[in-house]
Design a protein around this motif. Structure first.
Motif, mmCIF file in Angstrom:
data_model
loop_
_atom_site.group_PDB
_atom_site.id
_atom_site.type_symbol
_atom_site.label_atom_id
_atom_site.label_comp_id
_atom_site.label_asym_id
_atom_site.label_seq_id
_atom_site.Cartn_x
_atom_site.Cartn_y
_atom_site.Cartn_z
ATOM 1 N N GLY A 183 75.757 -7.163 33.747
ATOM 2 C CA GLY A 183 76.754 -7.863 32.949
ATOM 3 C C GLY A 183 76.483 -7.846 31.457
ATOM 4 O O GLY A 183 77.081 -8.620 30.707
ATOM 5 N N GLN A 206 84.863 -8.237 35.218
ATOM 6 C CA GLN A 206 83.507 -8.457 35.711
ATOM 7 C C GLN A 206 83.398 -9.719 36.558
ATOM 8 O O GLN A 206 84.166 -10.664 36.410
ATOM 9 N N TYR A 242 79.160 -12.343 33.259
ATOM 10 C CA TYR A 242 78.734 -11.738 31.994
ATOM 11 C C TYR A 242 77.389 -12.323 31.581
ATOM 12 O O TYR A 242 77.207 -13.551 31.608
ATOM 13 N N TYR A 285 87.456 -1.612 34.470
ATOM 14 C CA TYR A 285 86.673 -1.865 33.255
ATOM 15 C C TYR A 285 87.416 -2.854 32.370
ATOM 16 O O TYR A 285 88.638 -2.998 32.441
ATOM 17 N N ASP A 286 86.642 -3.543 31.543
ATOM 18 C CA ASP A 286 87.207 -4.493 30.594
ATOM 19 C C ASP A 286 87.730 -3.756 29.374
ATOM 20 O O ASP A 286 87.133 -2.770 28.934
#
Length: 178
Positions: free
Chosen positions: A136, A27, A30, A117-118
């Motif tokens: 976020g 990202q 966040y 993606y995380d």
């Protein structure tokens, strides 16, 4: 697709893992960082080091003292976003606690075909994918143990880790002040 669950339901994995906890952060910022008390401290120019009162850092230290590895790769834009500059500055406390945080330019990540993606991967067996909205905000996570998802996560980890630069070395030329 597995059910979306709150992140709090998987936090036991940070102590239950047997040898590794590894994260890919993709990202540009966040929401949890922007609402953290450290955000205002960082904006005011504070520096960050190991804080035994910080639950994350205390756990990382306890786990790494047992021989476990905590590692992550953060994708960074050029120039870094405000949220990324915050993570570069505050991540030094995590590094001092024993977490190996490395950074990779987003353009390199795209060339490597890394996911957008995380996720966390624990012991090369369990993958926890984050679902994060456009602001976020983490909406929850999904947990995966199927071989295909685990292998893909391990491949992404290995590629990212090979090219990522340790935090202190990476941040030297990157301004981190707000």
């Amino acid at each position: 697709m597995p059910d979306l669950i709150p992140f709090d339901e998987i936090t036991h994995l940070f102590t239950d893992c047997q040898h590794t906890a590894w994260r890919l952060e993709t990202q540009r910022g966040y929401a949890s960082d922007r609402t953290s008390p450290n955000w205002a401290r960082w904006k005011a120019g504070a520096t960050f080091d190991y804080d035994p009162g910080n639950p994350w850092q205390a756990n990382v230290r306890a786990q790494t003292e047992q021989g476990k590895r905590f590692e992550r790769v953060r994708l960074v834009d050029d120039p870094p976003t405000e949220g990324q500059r915050f993570l570069l500055a505050t991540g030094l406390g995590n590094v001092a606690a024993g977490e190996d945080i490395r950074n990779l330019r987003r353009t390199e990540a795209a060339q490597l075909g890394l996911p957008a993606y995380d996720f966390w991967i624990f012991d090369s067996r369990t993958v926890v994918k984050f679902v994060i909205d456009e602001d976020g905000v983490t909406l929850g996570v999904t947990v995966h143990g199927d071989p295909e998802t685990v292998v893909r996560a391990c491949q992404a980890r290995d590629a990212a880790w090979h090219f990522a630069v340790p935090t202190r070395q990476f941040q030297a030329p990157v301004p981190s002040a707000g």
